[in-house]
Design an enzyme around this catalytic site. Structure first.
Site, short mmCIF file in Angstrom:
data_model
loop_
_atom_site.label_atom_id
_atom_site.label_comp_id
_atom_site.label_asym_id
_atom_site.label_seq_id
_atom_site.Cartn_x
_atom_site.Cartn_y
_atom_site.Cartn_z
N ILE A 1 2.64 3.82 6.73
CA ILE A 1 3.73 2.88 6.94
C ILE A 1 3.24 1.91 8.01
O ILE A 1 2.76 2.32 9.07
CB ILE A 1 5.03 3.60 7.37
CG1 ILE A 1 6.14 2.60 7.67
CG2 ILE A 1 4.80 4.53 8.54
CD1 ILE A 1 7.49 3.27 7.95
N SER A 2 3.28 0.64 7.73
CA SER A 2 2.65 -0.36 8.59
C SER A 2 3.25 -0.37 9.99
O SER A 2 4.41 -0.01 10.20
CB SER A 2 2.77 -1.75 7.97
OG SER A 2 2.03 -1.84 6.78
#
Length: 663
Positions: free
Chosen positions: A60-61
């Site tokens: 997840i960025s």
């Protein structure tokens, strides 16, 4: 306000401080619960400004990157948006709070279905997740006002450019497996586009028909990465690796002669509790001291504790009032049989050198032991200037309630309005520096000790005051203090002085080539040394695959000998394990074995174990993305390692009374 809500607001405030200004983007980040988009085990890390692992070896960025990409795409309330790489669904959720509608493509079915469920539970009905190849775009819903791609492409896919509306914006990471730049493409008319480069980034590869293939080739052009693919990467490592002899063999240290002309050599460790790392650094240090004139051994330890070791090894008068060093957590990090053996050797080596300036010294770079430093400053002033000692006691009185547990000072200063002590401790440091000519003539080593303790107190006061804000500021203050201490040592010892630094890989590897720098704006000693000394600094990392380690499972916990998990299949450590060699040096210097360096410049996971080790959450707690060939100048590998042996009360029998580790 719940704990997660408070953390969310703190995260968004930090993102705003980094330069994201769009109010709609920041507000969307404030309302989307990021903890809902990670596993339950990862929820406590949800509001760190860092990428986090999810299933299928994806991430997840980082929140800042999510915000920066949405801002760069200029997403507006009336926009139809395409996202490529849904992952957990978090970015699509944020976009949905701004745009009229968002379509998000994810190629991993398990990730897509989990993201669909999250968005349904949150009732974000204007966000739709689609399973498919994102490099092809979504022509049935085109044109799009904005397209945001959350994976790195070898080139900008034409299919995505063609699906932009006139005036539409495409934001995408572009580059090979070594470097990526975040690019913004604006469609000006039917046939022309404007491209703007934004910033350096590190993303997982964009896999698909118009991106990378699963095997690392360029699917878009059938152009293979290079001829080195014909030989496996572990085989290339085995070919380049230089076998290390036993620690006591003179040939061990001699392998590092290639770096002996540097002014600073930084020796790392992948954990704080591994015997092989200590023994290897000791062997290298002995060789550099005896054969190449290094006289500064600067370690990731507190100055007043290291000063007690320095007095012993350089045959300086001992401080009878000081307690034995390294008593506080984590005592085993420096109070172990491996360090004892090195201090005994240095004590004997220095006994043969008549001039004090020629003897090798042992110095602490770290910031934590504020109480010990206050005591050292006062003891010094009591001897050289009793009136100055009286004034110093008044100034340091501000910190008196907090000396035993200075972390509580930061908590109080932050939440209960206690007056900060910064002005007083800085005044005291300045007073000592103003008296340099008067005091230094009496005993230059004692003066250096006192001044550095005063600097430590000033840095520690700031450190404990800001540590409760989180983020990169406290880390950066600590590493800046450590680097400045190294600079002060080199300055004090003269233009020909050369230093060996012992610290964790997270401190001595160049932070710019890890998620520390690329994702969290953290810097470190290694980065500072390269920027200040250039080719006069050598950064040498250390790693292992498995074995045991001395660590605790929580801060101030008891030391345990823990089993280290075998390294992950997607890590640098697994590459080194798979090469089949048990202990070696790998020279990563530019110009040497460039095909191998290029392949080791692809971002991979790298393991970092500190004084805390939590095997059950190892992926999220102890791995980060890194580019190893740029992070270090060389790498030392031990396939299986053992824990350090801490010193017990029986260790000092037969030792001289001045021996620093005495009980």
């Amino acid at each position: 306000m719940s704990d997660f809500s408070r953390l969310r607001h703190c995260m968004v405030d930090a993102i705003a401080r980094r330069g994201v200004k769009n109010a709609r983007v920041l507000e969307a980040m404030r309302v989307v619960p990021r903890e809902r988009f990670v596993s339950e085990a990862m929820a406590e890390f949800a509001y760190q400004d860092a990428p986090l692992p999810i299933n299928e070896d994806q991430t997840i960025s980082q929140p800042y990157i999510v915000a920066a990409m949405i801002e760069a795409a200029e997403v507006k309330a009336t926009d139809i948006v395409l996202e490529v790489g849904a992952g957990s669904g978090y970015a699509a959720a944020v976009i949905s709070r701004i745009a009229e509608r968002v379509y998000s493509i994810e190629r991993h079915e398990t990730l897509a279905r989990a993201a669909i469920k999250r968005l349904e539970d949150l009732e974000y009905g204007n966000a739709k997740i689609i399973i498919g190849d994102g490099t092809r775009g979504l022509s049935e819903h085109a044109p799009f006002d904005a397209i945001i791609v959350a994976a790195g492409a070898p080139v900008i896919p034409e299919a995505l450019k063609e699906q932009l509306a006139i005036g539409g914006r495409l934001v995408i990471p572009v580059g090979d497996d070594q470097r990526q730049r975040l690019c913004k493409v604006i469609r000006r008319d039917a046939t022309s586009y404007e491209m703007i480069e934004l910033e350096a980034v590190m993303f997982v590869p964009l896999i698909g028909e118009h991106g990378w293939a699963e095997d690392g080739s360029r699917a878009a052009s059938n152009h293979k990465v290079g001829a080195s693919k014909k030989q496996s990467l572990p085989a290339m490592i085995a070919e380049a690796a230089e076998n290390l002899p036993d620690f006591e063999d003179p040939g061990f240290g001699a392998l590092f002669d290639r770096f002996a002309d540097r002014r600073v050599i930084l020796l790392g460790e992948a954990s704080h509790g591994t015997a092989e790392f200590y023994r290897a650094r000791a062997a290298i240090t002995r060789h550099l001291v005896t054969r190449h004139g290094f006289t500064i051994i600067a370690v990731e330890a507190d100055w007043p504790d290291a000063a007690a070791i320095d007095r012993f090894i350089r045959h300086r008068p001992s401080d009878q009032q000081q307690e034995p060093p390294f008593q506080r957590f984590p005592s085993w990090m420096w109070r172990n049989v491996e360090i004892r053996a090195l201090t005994e050797w240095l004590h004997k080596h220095n006994s043969r050198i008549e001039e004090m300036e020629g003897r090798a010294g042992f110095y602490g770079l770290d910031i934590y032991n504020m109480s010990g430093s206050i005591g050292a400053v006062l003891d010094y002033l009591d001897r050289v200037d009793p009136e100055a000692a009286r004034i110093a006691r008044e100034r340091y009185g501000c910190l008196t309630p907090w000396q035993k547990n200075p972390a509580t000072y930061g908590r109080a200063a932050l939440s209960r309005g206690y007056a900060e002590c910064e002005k007083a401790v800085i005044e005291q440091c300045q007073m000592l520096l103003r008296q340099k000519l008067n005091y230094a003539g009496k005993d230059s080593d004692a003066f250096l000790d006192a001044v550095q303790n005063a600097r430590l107190i000033a840095s520690a006061e700031r450190y404990y005051r800001i540590m409760y804000y989180g983020g990169s500021e406290s880390w950066n203050l600590r590493d800046t203090h450590m680097f400045e201490t190294l600079q002060h040592l080199l300055e004090a010892k003269g233009s020909h002085a050369k230093a060996i630094v012992w610290a964790h890989n997270s401190h001595i590897g160049d932070a710019r080539f890890t998620d520390m720098g690329a994702a969290r704006d953290e810097l470190n000693i290694g980065q500072y040394c390269r920027q200040s000394f250039g080719d006069d600094a050598a950064l040498i990392g250390f790693g292992t695959h498995s074995g045991t380690v001395a660590a605790a499972d929580d801060w101030d916990g008891d030391m345990q000998v823990m089993r280290v998990n075998p390294s992950r299949s997607d890590s640098y450590e697994r590459l080194f394990h798979d090469c089949g060699k048990v202990r070696f040096l790998l020279d990563l210097s530019p110009g040497k074995r460039e095909p191998l360096r290029r392949l080791l410049s692809r971002p991979r996971l790298e393991r970092f174990i500190g004084v805390i080790y939590r095997p059950q959450t190892e992926l999220q707690s102890h791995y980060i993305q890194a580019i190893l060939a740029d992070q270090f100048d060389a790498y030392v590998w031990f396939d299986e390692t053992q824990a350090v042996t801490p010193l017990g009360p029986e260790h000092h029998r037969g030792m001289p009374e001045t021996y620093p580790f005495g009980e």
